[in-house]
Scaffold this motif. Structure first.
Motif, short mmCIF file in Angstrom:
data_model
loop_
_atom_site.label_atom_id
_atom_site.label_comp_id
_atom_site.label_asym_id
_atom_site.label_seq_id
_atom_site.Cartn_x
_atom_site.Cartn_y
_atom_site.Cartn_z
N ARG A 9 -9.10 0.37 -1.33
CA ARG A 9 -7.64 0.19 -1.23
C ARG A 9 -7.19 0.19 0.23
NH1 ARG A 9 -5.56 3.79 -6.40
NH2 ARG A 9 -6.47 2.40 -7.96
N ILE A 10 -7.83 0.99 1.06
CA ILE A 10 -7.51 0.98 2.50
C ILE A 10 -7.86 -0.38 3.09
CG2 ILE A 10 -8.17 1.94 4.75
CD1 ILE A 10 -8.47 4.68 3.32
N VAL A 11 -9.04 -0.89 2.77
CA VAL A 11 -9.47 -2.20 3.26
C VAL A 11 -8.50 -3.28 2.78
CG1 VAL A 11 -11.28 -3.97 3.06
CG2 VAL A 11 -11.89 -1.60 3.58
N ALA A 12 -8.11 -3.24 1.51
CA ALA A 12 -7.18 -4.24 0.97
C ALA A 12 -5.83 -4.17 1.67
CB ALA A 12 -7.02 -4.05 -0.54
N ALA A 13 -5.34 -2.97 1.92
CA ALA A 13 -4.06 -2.81 2.62
C ALA A 13 -4.13 -3.35 4.04
CB ALA A 13 -3.64 -1.34 2.63
N LEU A 14 -5.24 -3.10 4.72
CA LEU A 14 -5.41 -3.62 6.07
C LEU A 14 -5.51 -5.14 6.08
CD1 LEU A 14 -7.88 -0.98 7.55
CD2 LEU A 14 -5.48 -1.32 8.19
N GLU A 15 -6.20 -5.71 5.09
CA GLU A 15 -6.28 -7.17 4.99
C GLU A 15 -4.91 -7.78 4.76
OE1 GLU A 15 -9.15 -7.50 1.82
OE2 GLU A 15 -10.82 -7.74 3.22
N THR A 16 -4.11 -7.16 3.90
CA THR A 16 -2.75 -7.65 3.64
C THR A 16 -1.90 -7.56 4.90
OG1 THR A 16 -2.90 -7.01 1.32
CG2 THR A 16 -0.69 -7.31 2.23
N ASP A 17 -1.94 -6.40 5.57
CA ASP A 17 -1.16 -6.23 6.80
C ASP A 17 -1.57 -7.25 7.86
OD1 ASP A 17 0.10 -4.10 5.62
OD2 ASP A 17 -0.89 -2.56 6.83
N MET A 18 -2.87 -7.50 7.98
CA MET A 18 -3.36 -8.45 8.98
C MET A 18 -2.88 -9.86 8.66
SD MET A 18 -7.17 -8.95 10.52
CE MET A 18 -7.80 -9.87 9.15
#
Length: 156
Positions: A9-18
């Protein structure tokens, strides 16, 4: 809480933010170069402001990209009571009123909040004051956040 799911979920959130920041930076870049934003006098700064915005957003995108790479390579370690709290540990703190906070001690992305399944989890880093205090602490140890005492009640 499952740490592998939390990490995903952290990786997914960072991908979305990026992705959001990348698109915003592109829009600001295009605005900076747009024909109608060319300065007509020294007080006409719309194009200059758009270029500053694009530069800032590009820097933030690079920071998120770096954090994303770090999290994609992060090895999750189980809590070791001998070493105490370390990076990749999920910590539950409780204050004197019984209110609980769930924190993930990560290498980057401080302040990011993700749904941990049974509550929100805030990412902190060892560079933060609370992160510094938590490093090496064990279950039942006390840390302080300002004038508030917090107790480590669980570490995974």
């Amino acid at each position: 809480m499952d740490k592998a799911t939390l990490l995903a979920r952290i990786v997914a959130a960072l991908e979305t933010d990026m992705d959001v920041l990348r698109r915003a930076a592109q829009t600001a870049y295009e605005a900076a170069l747009a024909e109608e934003n060319i300065a007509e006098n020294k007080y006409d700064t719309l194009g200059l402001e758009a270029s500053y915005l694009a530069t800032g957003q590009a820097r933030r995108t690079a920071e998120i990209r770096q954090a994303l790479v770090i999290y994609q390579q992060l090895l999750l370690r189980d809590y070791d009571p001998v070493r105490g709290i370390q990076i990749s540990n999920l910590v539950t703190l409780e204050d004197e009123t019984g209110a609980r906070r769930h924190l993930f001690l990560g290498p980057e992305a401080a302040g990011l909040k993700v749904d941990g399944g049974d509550g929100w989890v805030t990412v902190i880093t060892p560079r933060s004051p609370l992160g510094q205090q938590l490093m090496g602490k064990k279950v039942d140890d006390e840390v302080s956040l300002g004038t508030q005492a917090l107790f480590v009640i669980e570490v995974v």
